[in-house]
Design a protein around this motif. Structure first.
Motif, mmCIF file in Angstrom:
data_model
loop_
_atom_site.group_PDB
_atom_site.id
_atom_site.type_symbol
_atom_site.label_atom_id
_atom_site.label_comp_id
_atom_site.label_asym_id
_atom_site.label_seq_id
_atom_site.Cartn_x
_atom_site.Cartn_y
_atom_site.Cartn_z
ATOM 1 N N LEU A 18 0.853 -1.192 0.000
ATOM 2 C CA LEU A 18 0.000 0.000 0.000
ATOM 3 C C LEU A 18 0.886 1.237 0.000
ATOM 4 O O LEU A 18 1.932 1.263 0.659
ATOM 5 N N GLN A 19 0.475 2.250 -0.735
ATOM 6 C CA GLN A 19 1.285 3.476 -0.801
ATOM 7 C C GLN A 19 0.580 4.567 -0.009
ATOM 8 O O GLN A 19 -0.454 5.077 -0.422
ATOM 9 N N PHE A 20 1.188 4.900 1.136
ATOM 10 C CA PHE A 20 0.551 5.885 2.015
ATOM 11 C C PHE A 20 0.883 7.295 1.565
ATOM 12 O O PHE A 20 2.031 7.615 1.292
ATOM 13 N N THR A 21 -0.135 8.137 1.466
ATOM 14 C CA THR A 21 0.132 9.538 1.174
ATOM 15 C C THR A 21 0.117 10.357 2.465
ATOM 16 O O THR A 21 0.758 11.392 2.555
ATOM 17 N N GLU A 22 -0.638 9.888 3.427
ATOM 18 C CA GLU A 22 -0.704 10.561 4.724
ATOM 19 C C GLU A 22 -0.849 9.498 5.789
ATOM 20 O O GLU A 22 -1.354 8.410 5.535
ATOM 21 N N GLY A 23 -0.480 9.825 7.006
ATOM 22 C CA GLY A 23 -0.703 8.947 8.150
ATOM 23 C C GLY A 23 0.132 7.693 8.095
ATOM 24 O O GLY A 23 1.191 7.669 7.473
ATOM 25 N N ARG A 24 -0.380 6.626 8.709
ATOM 26 C CA ARG A 24 0.438 5.424 8.875
ATOM 27 C C ARG A 24 -0.409 4.167 8.722
ATOM 28 O O ARG A 24 -1.638 4.211 8.661
ATOM 29 N N ASP A 25 0.288 3.031 8.694
ATOM 30 C CA ASP A 25 -0.321 1.709 8.607
ATOM 31 C C ASP A 25 -0.773 1.275 10.009
ATOM 32 O O ASP A 25 -0.478 1.936 10.992
ATOM 33 N N PHE A 26 -1.463 0.122 10.088
ATOM 34 C CA PHE A 26 -1.804 -0.462 11.395
ATOM 35 C C PHE A 26 -0.553 -1.036 12.045
ATOM 36 O O PHE A 26 0.294 -1.617 11.355
ATOM 37 N N PHE A 27 -0.470 -0.884 13.368
ATOM 38 C CA PHE A 27 0.656 -1.507 14.083
ATOM 39 C C PHE A 27 0.118 -2.437 15.144
ATOM 40 O O PHE A 27 -0.819 -2.100 15.879
ATOM 41 N N ARG A 28 0.729 -3.614 15.247
ATOM 42 C CA ARG A 28 0.308 -4.567 16.272
ATOM 43 C C ARG A 28 0.472 -3.987 17.668
ATOM 44 O O ARG A 28 -0.294 -4.293 18.579
ATOM 45 N N SER A 29 1.499 -3.144 17.832
ATOM 46 C CA SER A 29 1.811 -2.667 19.172
ATOM 47 C C SER A 29 0.777 -1.675 19.713
ATOM 48 O O SER A 29 0.667 -1.494 20.916
ATOM 49 N N PHE A 30 0.011 -1.039 18.822
ATOM 50 C CA PHE A 30 -1.017 -0.112 19.311
ATOM 51 C C PHE A 30 -2.356 -0.837 19.405
ATOM 52 O O PHE A 30 -2.966 -1.151 18.387
ATOM 53 N N ALA A 31 -2.800 -1.073 20.623
ATOM 54 C CA ALA A 31 -4.051 -1.798 20.806
ATOM 55 C C ALA A 31 -5.223 -1.015 20.231
ATOM 56 O O ALA A 31 -6.186 -1.592 19.728
ATOM 57 N N SER A 32 -5.110 0.301 20.270
ATOM 58 C CA SER A 32 -6.247 1.127 19.828
ATOM 59 C C SER A 32 -6.443 1.068 18.317
ATOM 60 O O SER A 32 -7.466 1.496 17.807
ATOM 61 N N ASP A 33 -5.458 0.506 17.579
ATOM 62 C CA ASP A 33 -5.590 0.436 16.119
ATOM 63 C C ASP A 33 -6.757 -0.429 15.692
ATOM 64 O O ASP A 33 -7.222 -0.345 14.555
ATOM 65 N N SER A 34 -7.236 -1.294 16.610
ATOM 66 C CA SER A 34 -8.351 -2.154 16.224
ATOM 67 C C SER A 34 -9.598 -1.335 15.928
ATOM 68 O O SER A 34 -10.523 -1.832 15.282
ATOM 69 N N SER A 35 -9.641 -0.091 16.410
ATOM 70 C CA SER A 35 -10.752 0.757 15.959
ATOM 71 C C SER A 35 -10.200 1.880 15.093
ATOM 72 O O SER A 35 -10.464 3.050 15.309
ATOM 73 N N GLY A 36 -9.390 1.472 14.116
ATOM 74 C CA GLY A 36 -8.822 2.441 13.185
ATOM 75 C C GLY A 36 -9.250 2.122 11.765
ATOM 76 O O GLY A 36 -9.605 0.991 11.436
ATOM 77 N N PHE A 37 -9.234 3.144 10.931
ATOM 78 C CA PHE A 37 -9.550 2.998 9.512
ATOM 79 C C PHE A 37 -8.360 3.454 8.686
ATOM 80 O O PHE A 37 -7.680 4.403 9.066
ATOM 81 N N ILE A 38 -8.133 2.774 7.578
ATOM 82 C CA ILE A 38 -7.258 3.348 6.563
ATOM 83 C C ILE A 38 -8.152 3.555 5.335
ATOM 84 O O ILE A 38 -8.887 2.636 4.956
ATOM 85 N N ILE A 39 -8.139 4.754 4.806
ATOM 86 C CA ILE A 39 -9.038 5.015 3.671
ATOM 87 C C ILE A 39 -8.226 5.317 2.413
ATOM 88 O O ILE A 39 -7.036 5.643 2.502
#
Lengths: 112, 893
Positions: B634-655
């Motif tokens: 995936l080619q990110f233009t802004e922000g970041r990918d999901f990380f296992r270490s951040f528990a809160s990423d489970s309620s994150g979106f990548i659009i």
């Protein structure tokens, strides 16, 4: 011995033509032969026999005048040629000579 | 006349006619007279009825060669079509063809190619039109469909289960069969050691009767038992080889055991059901899938197909499709909620013979489908190519008319009728067409395998079909007459006195002025058609190339995907991923709910800051594992990918960018989106973590849809990034052994993303390849004609060229003189073809949202190309004529 072969039916047709003398054509021939022989005949058989006889030169034909009873069509009248007459005679001769040589003619048997 | 009744009696009219027809003319009068006499006689004695029978009997007695054979007359009859004349026509035709071998070769060669193309296209069109004819009752079979709402895709064939029962109970007199079916699905079918991923459906027990499957083994009643399966012959062979498959046990998706109860002949390529390699009982799906069980009475889940066969009286259906459609129209409204009824759902039955070509609906009415457009497009192409070939023939014949003018004059002078001359020339063209047709069939036989692979068809020439043979005859005759009409009508009109008086110059003038104009028109038409085909082809290719170069937003090379077909995949995913990485050939492994090459899962129910209440478009949803971004690139233009270490990423979106644009967020990263969807059983806030470049997941010709990636532990596809240093060939066996040992329940069915992506262009490439083929032939045939025509012109002007040379003209002068006319014609063709093609190709491009533009260089290029071809063909003849020694050309006469 004979130069020209004549089938049995052809022979009868040829004889009929000779008998009818000048008035021989398809239908009259058919009825005459049927009457004499008691056979079931079809017109095409008579016509093909006449054609073959004509090809062999035993009969010759002329076209008659159209008549109303034929639906305005002409009839083909047949006459026996000299060659046809001779052929018939030859056949007659051959048969006669055989009959004469027959020691015991069959008719005796019928009388008894 | 005396007797009224007598007069009315006459032999059967048809008998008389029949006799007159078959009997030789010289015999018929006497025979007819004899028959008549006999008929009257029999009618008198045996009655008219019997006499009529006897008449027929006697007539049939004459049906013998002796009476049929025609006597050869010594005099020719005046009939145009007498045996002698026809023989003579063909004799002369042969002679004139063999005397002018060059012209004949050009004529026959060009016509043969044109006919081959026409036959090929004819077969293709027939195949398209005869779609689904394999199913014997195709005229009575239909699919229940529904108009819902009024948008573009408001018409579909997915329906709720209880509708089938309702149809059966409310209209028992109208339907012979009502069959519920699942969509076609992929399943893993395994017997002892062999396993295959196959496409098939769950259908109710009447399906084999409805589809009139041709059973090779077992019976059509094979779906009555819940644990049974019907196999297509090819699949049965793959699974069991030559042993009898009946009563063997198979496993579906490593779960259900089923018994083979029948084997049916593979469904042909031109059936909608061509991919149906197996049939499972509907009840099996109900018992193994809880959600289907729950849907049995649910009018709101539209997930199933319903096929029907109309009941019949004798052989005709009791009611037509439209009558039945009218009856069932409002059936669904009684059972659905008020809000849904606002969409005015309207049921109808779509007849099977219209499925293939007439299934595009817009606003509840049928619109021209893509397939139908192709039928028209190719049909027209075929006619064009054939016309081009016919034009060659016409042009060469009229061009040569001066040579044949004397022949016509002499023929007329010795008593030939004009109609006889017309027949003569038609015979010539029919002969040419006949020879060309045979050559054309040979060509088709040669091309067919290639054509089938390009067009994705399994067409063969139906030599045993009487209709095909009749069509061929008619086709040859029509081509012959079409090609021969002009020369036949024109050449036969010459006045013998003028022709024979020797005023060749007058004649030449006359021929020159009268035929030159139509000839020029025909050449212009030829080149316009060829140019149109060439321009069209270039644009199709440009469009494909344009879409191919489109950035896809991820890295396709070395990316492999595997469908998670059985539950083993999900249960052993973690160990599978670590084993794959340990094998040393794989750099990343990830899991996602949908394939990267086709995302079909949509969802609605999103709320974000500043959302316009009317923004109700669905988002494409892809549930992924943590490694997905790294795996596919995936080619990110802004922000970041999901990380296992951040528990809160489970309620994150990548659009993706399309989603960011659609939402209208200036700084999307960090924004909160609320997702509330009862179907997904989800209602919570998500935070946008990153924005990626648009991924082309579906059609590369369409806009990318707004897409959301979120973390989800769902079975779908496993993506594997092969280590670029290792190479695919080395990596495959290692990956395969990992799968074989960990997941023995499924076959190792993988695909490479770049292959799958390339296959998205197949439809367009198919059009392109066929178009190249046809336009190449069109230009070839046109050039062939031009070659012949220029040869003729050069020959005709030999004397003129000789005199010009004597007077000092150079070779260049002469070349220009001879080529000028043709060059002008081609330029005119370009001018005509340009706006014409622009209009049609522009319309074609409109269907793609991601499309190339039609730039002027295409027209310039194809015009220049056509000009080059023209100059090459014409110059050869022109220069040859210009180099001729004037002494030779002027010596005689």
């Amino acid at each position: 011995m004979k130069r020209t072969y004549l089938g049995e039916f052809e022979e009868i047709v040829l004889l009929a033509v000779a008998v009818l003398g000048g008035q021989a054509y398809g239908v009259s021939l058919m009825h005459d032969i049927a009457k004499q022989t008691g056979r079931e005949l079809r017109l095409n058989q008579v016509h093909s026999a006449l054609q073959r006889l004509e090809e062999k030169g035993m009969v010759k034909s002329t076209l008659g005048e159209p008549t109303a009873e034929r639906g305005g069509k002409r009839k083909r009248l047949f006459l026996v040629t000299a060659h046809g007459q001779r052929s018939l005679q030859e056949i007659q001769q051959v048969r006669l000579s055989f009959w004469e040589r027959l020691a015991n003619p069959f008719k005796l048997g019928i009388n008894l | 006349m005396k007797q009224q009744g007598h007069k009315a009696i006459s032999p059967p009219e048809w008998g008389v006619r029949f006799l007159r027809w078959f009997c030789a003319p010289d015999l018929v009068e006497v025979i007819e007279g004899d028959l008549y006499e006999e008929f009257i006689r029999q009618a008198r004695y045996a009655g008219e009825r019997k006499a009529r029978w006897l008449y027929w009997f006697e007539v049939l007695g004459f049906l013998k060669p002796r009476y049929i054979k025609r006597n050869h007359s010594d005099f020719s009859t005046s009939s145009l079509f007498s045996h002698d004349m026809i023989r003579n026509y063909f004799k002369i035709a042969f002679r004139s063809l063999s005397r002018n071998k060059g012209y004949s070769a050009i004529n026959i060669g060009g016509l043969a190619i044109g006919m081959a193309v026409a036959i090929l296209i004819g077969l293709w069109v027939f195949d398209e039109i005869s779609f689904n004819r394999y199913h014997q009752n195709y005229k009575k079979i239909g699919q229940v469909m529904i108009h819902n709402g009024s948008e573009r895709n408001g018409t579909y064939d997915y329906l709720p289960i209880p509708l089938a029962g309702e149809l059966k109970s409310s209209f028992p007199d109208d339907f012979k069969y009502v069959v519920l079916s699942s969509g076609s699905e992929n399943h893993i079918i395994s017997s002892d050691d062999k396993k295959f991923t196959q496409t098939g459906s769950y259908m109710e027990a009447a399906a084999p009767d409805l589809l009139t499957l041709n059973m090779r083994g077992g019976t059509r009643a094979g779906l009555i038992d819940q644990n049974s399966i019907l196999l297509a012959a090819t699949l049965a062979k793959k699974l069991f080889g030559n042993t009898d498959p009946i009563d063997k046990i198979l496993t579906i998706d490593n779960k259900s055991k089923v018994r083979v109860t029948g084997v049916y002949e593979d469904l042909p390529n031109n059936s909608t059901f061509k991919n149906l390699t197996f049939l499972l009982p509907w009840e099996l799906m109900v018992s193994t899938r809880d959600w289907v069980k729950g849907d049995l009475g649910n009018w709101n889940d539209n997930s199933f197909h319903i096929f029907v066969q109309l009941a019949e009286n004798g052989h005709t259906p009791r009611a037509s499709f439209s009558e039945i459609s009218l009856r069932i129209k409002d059936l669904e409204r009684r059972y659905i909620s008020k809000e849904k009824a606002l969409y005015r759902p309207e049921l109808f039955v779509h007849p099977m013979d219209r499925w293939h070509l007439y299934s595009n609906f817009e606003n509840r009415v049928i619109v021209t489908s893509e397939s139908l457009k192709f039928v028209w497009f190719y049909g027209l192409t075929g006619i064009f190519v054939l016309l081009i070939a016919c034009i060659n023939f016409m042009n060469l014949s009229t061009a040569r008319s001066e040579k044949r003018a004397k022949e016509v004059g002499i023929r007329k002078a010795v008593g030939s009728l004009r109609s006889q001359l017309i027949n003569q020339f038609f015979c010539e063209s029919l002969l040419t067409a006949g020879v060309s047709f045979l050559l054309g069939i040979l060509l088709v036989l040669g091309i067919l395998p290639w054509f089938n692979s390009v067009a994705d068809k399994t067409i063969s020439i139906p030599f045993t079909n009487i209709w095909f043979l009749l069509m061929c005859l008619a086709f040859t005759a029509i081509t012959g007459i079409l090609a021969g009409s002009y020369p036949a009508l024109y050449l036969s009109s010459f006045n013998p006195i003028k022709v024979l008086k020797g005023s060749a110059s007058v004649l030449r003038l006359r021929i020159g002025s009268v035929t030159a104009v139509p000839r020029k028109v025909l050449v212009v038409f030829q080149f316009t058609a060829s140019m149109a085909l060439i321009i069209g082809t270039i644009i199709v290719y440009k469009q494909i190339g344009f879409a191919k170069k489109r950035p896809v937003g991820y890295t396709r090379q070395g990316l492999m995907q595997i469908r998670m077909g059985t539950s083993d995949f999900q249960e052993r995913y973690e160990i599978l991923a670590s084993e794959l990485k340990n094998s040393g050939v794989v750099s990343q492994v990830a899991k996602s709910s949908g394939a990267v090459t086709g995302a079909w899962s949509n969802s609605a129910g999103f709320e974000w800051k500043g959302k316009n209440p009317s923004d109700n478009q669905d988002f494409v949803m892809v549930g992924i594992s943590y490694e997905y971004g790294k795996t596919i690139g995936l080619q990110f233009t802004e922000g970041r990918d999901f990380f296992r270490s951040f528990a809160s990423d489970s309620s994150g979106f990548i659009i993706n960018e399309a989603a960011a644009k659609y939402m209208g967020l200036k700084n999307p990263v960090g924004e909160t989106v609320k997702w509330n969807n009862s179907g997904e059983n989800i209602n919570k806030d998500f935070r946008i973590l990153g924005v990626v470049r648009d991924l082309v997941m579906n059609s590369p010709f369409e806009n990318v849809k707004p897409t959301i990636f979120y973390l989800a532990d769902r079975p779908g596809y496993i993506s594997i990034r092969i280590d670029p240093q290792v190479g695919i060939a080395a990596a495959l066996p290692k990956i395969e052994s990992v799968f074989k040992s960990l997941i023995p329940s499924a076959p190792f069915d993988y695909s490479f993303v770049d292959d799958v992506y390339a296959s998205k262009f197949i439809a367009e490439e198919r059009v392109g390849n066929l178009a190249v083929f046809f336009s190449a032939l069109a230009i070839f045939i046109s050039a062939l004609g031009l070659f012949g025509l220029s040869a003729f012109v050069a020959e005709q002007r030999t004397k003129e060229i000789g005199i010009r040379k004597v007077l000092g003209a150079s070779v260049t002068n002469l070349w220009r003189l001879l080529s000028k006319d043709f060059v002008i014609m081609v330029i005119v063709s370009c001018l005509i073809a340009t706006p014409f093609t622009y209009y049609f190709m522009d319309e074609w491009l409109q269907k793609y949202t991601y499309r190339t533009e039609i730039s002027p260089w295409i027209f310039v290029l194809s015009g220049a190309g056509a000009l080059c071809v023209t100059l090459l063909t014409v110059s050869y003849q022109a220069i040859r004529a210009a180099w001729l020694d004037p002494v030779k050309s002027l010596r005689n006469e």
